[in-house]
Design an enzyme around this catalytic site. Structure first.
Site, PDB file in Angstrom:
ATOM      1  N   ASP A  13      52.381  54.848 116.763  1.00 10.51           N
ATOM      2  CA  ASP A  13      52.749  53.566 116.173  1.00 10.51           C
ATOM      3  C   ASP A  13      54.129  53.081 116.608  1.00 10.51           C
ATOM      4  O   ASP A  13      54.833  52.404 115.860  1.00 10.51           O
ATOM      5  CB  ASP A  13      52.666  53.637 114.633  1.00 10.51           C
ATOM      6  CG  ASP A  13      51.321  54.167 114.187  1.00 10.51           C
ATOM      7  OD1 ASP A  13      50.320  53.650 114.709  1.00 10.51           O
ATOM      8  OD2 ASP A  13      51.275  55.082 113.364  1.00 10.51           O
ATOM      9  N   LYS A  16      53.348  50.608 121.248  1.00  9.17           N
ATOM     10  CA  LYS A  16      52.913  50.721 122.648  1.00  9.17           C
ATOM     11  C   LYS A  16      52.043  49.545 123.062  1.00  9.17           C
ATOM     12  O   LYS A  16      52.190  49.017 124.165  1.00  9.17           O
ATOM     13  CB  LYS A  16      52.118  52.030 122.852  1.00  9.17           C
ATOM     14  CG  LYS A  16      52.928  53.280 122.609  1.00  9.17           C
ATOM     15  CD  LYS A  16      52.071  54.528 122.723  1.00  9.17           C
ATOM     16  CE  LYS A  16      51.070  54.719 121.609  1.00  9.17           C
ATOM     17  NZ  LYS A  16      51.632  55.038 120.287  1.00  9.17           N
ATOM     18  N   GLY A  40      45.422  52.800 117.169  1.00 10.51           N
ATOM     19  CA  GLY A  40      45.345  51.406 116.747  1.00 10.51           C
ATOM     20  C   GLY A  40      46.497  50.666 117.387  1.00 10.51           C
ATOM     21  O   GLY A  40      47.620  50.759 116.940  1.00 10.51           O
ATOM     22  N   GLN A 230      48.652  57.632 120.343  1.00 11.80           N
ATOM     23  CA  GLN A 230      49.377  58.550 119.456  1.00 11.80           C
ATOM     24  C   GLN A 230      50.824  58.688 119.966  1.00 11.80           C
ATOM     25  O   GLN A 230      51.353  57.724 120.480  1.00 11.80           O
ATOM     26  CB  GLN A 230      48.681  59.909 119.314  1.00 11.80           C
ATOM     27  CG  GLN A 230      47.362  59.839 118.548  1.00 11.80           C
ATOM     28  CD  GLN A 230      46.212  59.342 119.397  1.00 11.80           C
ATOM     29  OE1 GLN A 230      45.953  59.856 120.472  1.00 11.80           O
ATOM     30  NE2 GLN A 230      45.515  58.329 118.938  1.00 11.80           N
ATOM     31  N   ASP A 339      64.377  44.667 114.856  1.00  9.20           N
ATOM     32  CA  ASP A 339      64.648  43.660 113.825  1.00  9.20           C
ATOM     33  C   ASP A 339      64.427  44.166 112.401  1.00  9.20           C
ATOM     34  O   ASP A 339      64.985  43.615 111.457  1.00  9.20           O
ATOM     35  CB  ASP A 339      63.752  42.436 114.061  1.00  9.20           C
ATOM     36  CG  ASP A 339      62.283  42.839 114.105  1.00  9.20           C
ATOM     37  OD1 ASP A 339      61.927  43.662 114.970  1.00  9.20           O
ATOM     38  OD2 ASP A 339      61.507  42.368 113.257  1.00  9.20           O
TER      39      ASP A 339
HETATM   40  P1  IMP Z   1      43.321  62.695 114.215  1.00  7.67           P
HETATM   41  O1  IMP Z   1      43.785  62.499 115.586  1.00  7.67           O
HETATM   42  O2  IMP Z   1      42.576  61.523 113.654  1.00  7.67           O
HETATM   43  O3  IMP Z   1      42.596  63.985 113.995  1.00  7.67           O
HETATM   44  O4  IMP Z   1      44.620  62.790 113.269  1.00  7.67           O
HETATM   45  C1  IMP Z   1      45.555  63.846 113.406  1.00  7.67           C
HETATM   46  C2  IMP Z   1      46.926  63.387 112.979  1.00  7.67           C
HETATM   47  O5  IMP Z   1      47.418  62.434 113.924  1.00  7.67           O
HETATM   48  C3  IMP Z   1      46.962  62.668 111.631  1.00  7.67           C
HETATM   49  O6  IMP Z   1      48.214  62.935 111.017  1.00  7.67           O
HETATM   50  C4  IMP Z   1      46.896  61.210 112.010  1.00  7.67           C
HETATM   51  O7  IMP Z   1      47.471  60.379 111.036  1.00  7.67           O
HETATM   52  C5  IMP Z   1      47.699  61.211 113.285  1.00  7.67           C
HETATM   53  N1  IMP Z   1      47.291  60.141 114.211  1.00  7.67           N
HETATM   54  C6  IMP Z   1      46.186  60.117 114.975  1.00  7.67           C
HETATM   55  N2  IMP Z   1      46.153  59.010 115.735  1.00  7.67           N
HETATM   56  C7  IMP Z   1      47.264  58.320 115.452  1.00  7.67           C
HETATM   57  C8  IMP Z   1      47.812  57.098 115.946  1.00  7.67           C
HETATM   58  O8  IMP Z   1      47.268  56.436 116.823  1.00  7.67           O
HETATM   59  N3  IMP Z   1      48.996  56.702 115.394  1.00  7.67           N
HETATM   60  C9  IMP Z   1      49.625  57.454 114.474  1.00  7.67           C
HETATM   61  N4  IMP Z   1      49.176  58.607 113.995  1.00  7.67           N
HETATM   62  C10 IMP Z   1      47.992  59.040 114.480  1.00  7.67           C
HETATM   63 MG    MG Z   2      48.861  52.753 115.899  1.00  7.38          MG
END
Ligand code: IMP
Ligand code: MG
Length: 429
Positions: A13, A16, A40, A230, A339
């Site tokens: 987050d 990117k 996301g 991630q 910001d």
């Molecule tokens: P998983 O990849 O869904 O199994 O999640 C494993 C950990 O990574 C959890 O703490 C999620 O909240 C975190 N996580 C997975 N994908 C993202 C991402 O795109 N942004 C932020 N945290 C993520």
């Molecule tokens: Mg995200």
């Protein structure tokens, strides 16, 4: 040509999606190399907001080819929804989205298994997005997985049924009430039906041997950008294990996730927020469990774009930032959401950890298990609205001071500072 890489240096987050969207016009090919719809990537322009989960963020530029690489895992249902949502906004994918035949498929029962495993962990939950990421990568490594290329084979359904049966075996062994578990608001059977009809849609998309495609593009001097998902601190090897995702989110993941040699890696753009957030469980030394953390969450609209969960917020952590820069070989830095700090009187940054009585400047093995207390350095806030600033020479001195400090600590230049969600709110330094 060499492939440039853009990835997150924190826990995801970092913004990117926005940066890739801004850079996309300079690249002929944008590609994802790892992760799946746990990602996301939020992109805003013309007062519209898009969240991409599987499709690379270059999709809004009609001249950019977008490749989903072999290292990515794909949920056909989520991909189809994404494509439909884009279509409703007149963004088409028929001509500029290519999918690797070697990318693995997320099955409905992978999502079920994710819930089963999380459920069985009790207080030690990872905080997974429950998109089936862990179980799908597990099957990939266990050599059981189904890949995009299998869809077109007539053994596909048998292979699917065999794997589903294995999964249900595990589900039942955990005495998990799967008949009442909802995936996307549906029970397993209903969801499976939707999933299969999405598989049919997938058949009409363009599939490639992406390792050949990318290497041929590089040979032909085309510009390639690999977009990470991630963040480094969620990397399966170097993150805060076991509170991590199940793929290599670092630069090295590009080589295996796209099939390019290390010698073909060019610039590495590292994206970080001016502060830090984390969604899900696991260690976060500079977390703020107080009003200041709440203020960051509120001003930064820090709620997960995939799950809607409130993100945990805290100060910038220089020790882990330096760790991430080392692991990735970052050549340029992009600082985002600057910001959000507009109204803060004092801004802090963690420069060391107190670990068993010692002040240390590295991320120790124990960081996964023991609380590290950050040692902070204070900065005077700029206390003005920077969101409309367009030029570097208009930035407040206090912000320049913060930037100088980060550059000096990390020995990497900050190239761009983002000062708002819109694609235009970016300042080149
Ligand atoms: P998983 O990849 O869904 O199994 O999640 C494993 C950990 O990574 C959890 O703490 C999620 O909240 C975190 N996580 C997975 N994908 C993202 C991402 O795109 N942004 C932020 N945290 C993520
Ligand atoms: Mg995200």
């Amino acid at each position: 040509m060499r492939a440039d890489i853009l990835l997150g240096l924190q826990w995801g987050d970092e913004g990117k999606g926005k940066v890739v969207d801004v850079l996309a016009q300079h690249y002929q090919i944008v590609t994802r190399f790892q992760g799946g719809p746990n990602a996301g990537h939020t992109i805003e322009f013309d007062n519209k907001k898009f969240i991409l989960h599987t499709i690379p963020s270059g999709i809004f530029n009609p001249d950019t080819i977008n490749v989903i690489g072999n290292g990515v895992i794909i949920d056909p249902y989520i991909l189809q929804n994404e494509i439909q949502n884009l279509k409703q906004n007149n963004v088409t994918v028929e001509n500029n989205l290519l999918i690797s035949r070697k990318a693995h498929l997320i099955l409905p029962t992978h999502r079920l298994l994710d819930a089963v495993y999380e459920n069985s962990k009790g207080n030690a939950k990872i905080g997974s997005t429950l998109k089936g990421i862990g179980p799908t990568y597990t099957d990939k490594t266990a050599r059981l997985g189904l890949r995009i290329g299998n869809i077109e084979q007539n053994t596909f359904y048998q292979h699917y049924r065999d794997l589903k049966e294995k999964h249900l075996h595990i589900v039942k062994a955990h005495q998990f009430d799967y008949l009442n578990y909802k995936i996307e608001g549906m029970n397993l059977e209903e969801y499976e039906e939707k999933w299969f009809s999405s598989v049919d849609t997938l058949k009409s998309l363009r599939k490639i041997d992406s390792e050949y495609y990318i290497n041929q593009c590089l040979d032909a001097n085309k510009s390639v950008l690999a977009e990470g998902a991630q963040g480094t601190m969620l990397d399966i090897d170097f993150g805060t294990y076991p509170y991590v995702t199940s793929s290599n989110t670092v630069t090295a993941g590009v080589c295996t996730g796209l099939g390019i040699a290390p010698s073909r890696v060019g610039e590495v753009f590292g994206v970080f927020k001016a502060y830090t957030t984390r969604v899900g469980s696991g260690p976060f030394p500079s977390e703020l469990d107080d009003e200041t953390g709440q203020k960051l969450r509120e001003y930064g609209r820090e709620y997960g774009s995939t799950t809607g969960r409130p993100r945990r917020c805290g100060w910038l952590d220089i020790v882990s930032l330096k760790y991430a820069i080392m692991l990735n070989g970052v050549t340029r830095l992009f600082m985002t959401k600057t910001d959000v700090l507009n109204t803060f009187q004092t801004i802090k940054s963690g420069i060391k950890y107190l670990h068993r009585g010692d002040a240390i400047e590295f991320v120790p093995f124990e960081s996964s298990y023991e609380r590290l207390e950050p040692v902070y350095k204070d900065f005077e806030g700029w206390q003005s609205d920077i969101s409309l600033i367009k030029k570097a020479n208009e930035l407040p001195v206090q912000l320049n001071h913060y930037i100088d400090f980060i550059e000096k600590e990390t020995s990497v230049k900050i190239d761009m500072v983002s000062v708002g969600a819109d694609r235009n709110q970016i300042i080149k330094l």
